[in-house]
Design a protein around this motif. Sequence first.
Motif, mmCIF file in Angstrom:
data_model
loop_
_atom_site.group_PDB
_atom_site.id
_atom_site.type_symbol
_atom_site.label_atom_id
_atom_site.label_comp_id
_atom_site.label_asym_id
_atom_site.label_seq_id
_atom_site.Cartn_x
_atom_site.Cartn_y
_atom_site.Cartn_z
ATOM 1 N N ALA A 100 28.962 25.931 58.686
ATOM 2 C CA ALA A 100 29.117 27.550 58.654
ATOM 3 C C ALA A 100 30.517 28.181 58.618
ATOM 4 O O ALA A 100 30.648 29.121 57.609
ATOM 5 N N ALA A 101 31.311 27.441 59.073
ATOM 6 C CA ALA A 101 32.850 27.758 58.806
ATOM 7 C C ALA A 101 33.291 27.597 57.478
ATOM 8 O O ALA A 101 34.045 28.518 57.052
ATOM 9 N N PHE A 102 32.908 26.418 56.783
ATOM 10 C CA PHE A 102 33.307 26.494 55.597
ATOM 11 C C PHE A 102 32.786 27.590 54.409
ATOM 12 O O PHE A 102 33.084 27.993 53.680
ATOM 13 N N LYS A 103 31.403 27.636 54.806
ATOM 14 C CA LYS A 103 30.751 28.830 54.102
ATOM 15 C C LYS A 103 31.309 30.092 54.173
ATOM 16 O O LYS A 103 31.302 31.033 53.193
ATOM 17 N N GLU A 104 31.776 30.469 55.245
ATOM 18 C CA GLU A 104 32.344 31.850 55.618
ATOM 19 C C GLU A 104 33.667 31.876 54.926
ATOM 20 O O GLU A 104 33.901 33.020 54.192
ATOM 21 N N MET A 105 34.626 30.827 55.080
ATOM 22 C CA MET A 105 35.709 30.554 54.312
ATOM 23 C C MET A 105 35.490 30.853 52.720
ATOM 24 O O MET A 105 36.002 31.604 51.976
ATOM 25 N N PHE A 106 34.340 30.101 52.198
ATOM 26 C CA PHE A 106 33.823 30.047 50.802
ATOM 27 C C PHE A 106 33.685 31.431 50.014
ATOM 28 O O PHE A 106 34.237 31.828 49.022
ATOM 29 N N ASP A 107 32.962 32.322 51.044
ATOM 30 C CA ASP A 107 32.724 33.480 50.509
ATOM 31 C C ASP A 107 33.727 34.345 50.307
ATOM 32 O O ASP A 107 33.785 35.389 49.211
ATOM 33 N N VAL A 108 34.913 33.943 50.801
ATOM 34 C CA VAL A 108 36.234 34.768 50.446
ATOM 35 C C VAL A 108 37.172 34.337 49.575
ATOM 36 O O VAL A 108 37.819 35.080 48.621
ATOM 37 N N VAL A 109 37.389 33.005 49.754
ATOM 38 C CA VAL A 109 38.320 32.279 48.733
ATOM 39 C C VAL A 109 37.673 32.222 47.448
ATOM 40 O O VAL A 109 38.614 32.149 46.513
ATOM 41 N N ILE A 110 36.529 31.976 47.336
ATOM 42 C CA ILE A 110 35.786 32.295 45.814
ATOM 43 C C ILE A 110 36.431 33.304 45.092
ATOM 44 O O ILE A 110 36.440 33.476 43.755
ATOM 45 N N GLN A 111 36.818 34.576 45.590
ATOM 46 C CA GLN A 111 37.386 35.718 45.006
ATOM 47 C C GLN A 111 38.608 35.576 44.299
ATOM 48 O O GLN A 111 38.993 36.141 43.368
ATOM 49 N N LEU A 112 39.349 34.473 44.645
ATOM 50 C CA LEU A 112 40.785 34.080 43.825
ATOM 51 C C LEU A 112 40.384 34.011 42.502
ATOM 52 O O LEU A 112 41.285 34.101 41.628
ATOM 53 N N GLY A 113 39.215 33.194 42.003
ATOM 54 C CA GLY A 113 39.272 33.147 40.610
ATOM 55 C C GLY A 113 38.793 34.456 40.046
ATOM 56 O O GLY A 113 39.368 34.700 39.044
ATOM 57 N N ALA A 114 38.270 35.335 40.785
ATOM 58 C CA ALA A 114 38.035 36.705 39.959
ATOM 59 C C ALA A 114 39.467 37.454 39.902
ATOM 60 O O ALA A 114 39.557 38.199 39.053
ATOM 61 N N ILE A 115 40.251 37.190 41.227
ATOM 62 C CA ILE A 115 41.432 37.823 40.923
ATOM 63 C C ILE A 115 42.525 37.693 39.732
ATOM 64 O O ILE A 115 42.895 38.213 39.077
ATOM 65 N N LEU A 116 42.405 36.103 39.443
ATOM 66 C CA LEU A 116 43.078 35.346 38.482
ATOM 67 C C LEU A 116 42.606 36.031 37.039
ATOM 68 O O LEU A 116 43.524 36.359 36.194
ATOM 69 N N SER A 117 41.542 36.555 36.671
ATOM 70 C CA SER A 117 40.970 37.121 35.552
ATOM 71 C C SER A 117 41.655 38.509 35.392
ATOM 72 O O SER A 117 41.809 38.776 34.241
ATOM 73 N N VAL A 118 41.935 39.242 36.483
ATOM 74 C CA VAL A 118 42.421 40.438 36.242
ATOM 75 C C VAL A 118 44.018 40.195 35.927
ATOM 76 O O VAL A 118 44.570 40.915 34.990
ATOM 77 N N LEU A 119 44.761 39.012 36.618
ATOM 78 C CA LEU A 119 46.185 38.993 36.069
ATOM 79 C C LEU A 119 46.237 38.473 34.852
ATOM 80 O O LEU A 119 47.268 38.802 34.100
ATOM 81 N N VAL A 120 45.175 37.598 34.290
ATOM 82 C CA VAL A 120 45.329 37.399 32.877
ATOM 83 C C VAL A 120 45.163 38.369 31.852
ATOM 84 O O VAL A 120 45.889 38.593 30.989
#
Length: 277
Positions: A40-60
Amino acid sequence: MDFIRAIILGIIEGVTEWLPISSTGHLIIAEEFIKLNQSAAFKEMFDVVIQLGAILSVLVLYFHKLNPFEKRKSEREVKYTWRLWLKIIIACIPAALIGFALDNWLNAHFYNFVFVAIMLIIYGIAFIYVEKNWVPQHEFSVVDIDKLPYRTAFLIGAFQVLSLLPGTSRSGSTIIGGLLLGVSREVAAEFTFFLGIPIMFGASLLKIYKYFGHHSITFTQLGVLLVACLVAFGVSMLAIRWLMGYVKKHDFTFFGKYRIVLGVILLIYAGIRAIIH
């Protein structure tokens, strides 16, 4: 199987992060049916950190606009870029302060199926109301992001605080805020993309810090996280381009209707599930 699930969740994140339909809400919904075989701890972290990929698209996609060190920029353009970053920072202050203080409390009380459904409906109604009743009676006073006032940027950031509640949508709350403040759809959407950079980086770093304070990460977990981020990055590139093209010709009413329909379906599902169990 977790890598396949990570790809699916990455697609969902990439599509929903930038559309005003709540990425966190959709991930919570998706995980009701697509469960990672992780703690459960990993899934909670996963749901937020997965957004880093989306952020990089904006930077590009917006690297030229966001890069104050671009040699091809004139002195005036460099000045506008620094001003844009200052507006982004100012706008992020409310959500950063409140989000940091209430992170654990929000996770404990609001990250659930029914609450997401309710917020989808509420903000769906808000989108339709704003587009049908408010926008037609008020002209857009800001149609160029370079001319976005600092005060307006801060107030849009204040609306971003609402997105701390899952199902609200960060882009949804800031776009509604922008429309109410007289900001055009294009500028509201673009500024929303930029606001996501420091906010989501900060949220991801906070989750990573909390996770590694009590847990270690396995090779498989790291692989699942990286795959999801990469997929979210690629899909986000397409979603952002599509949305910017869409808002030039359409309003946000469609997204309001989508939110309401999805919210109602989820409430019905939650009711049936409660009866069965």
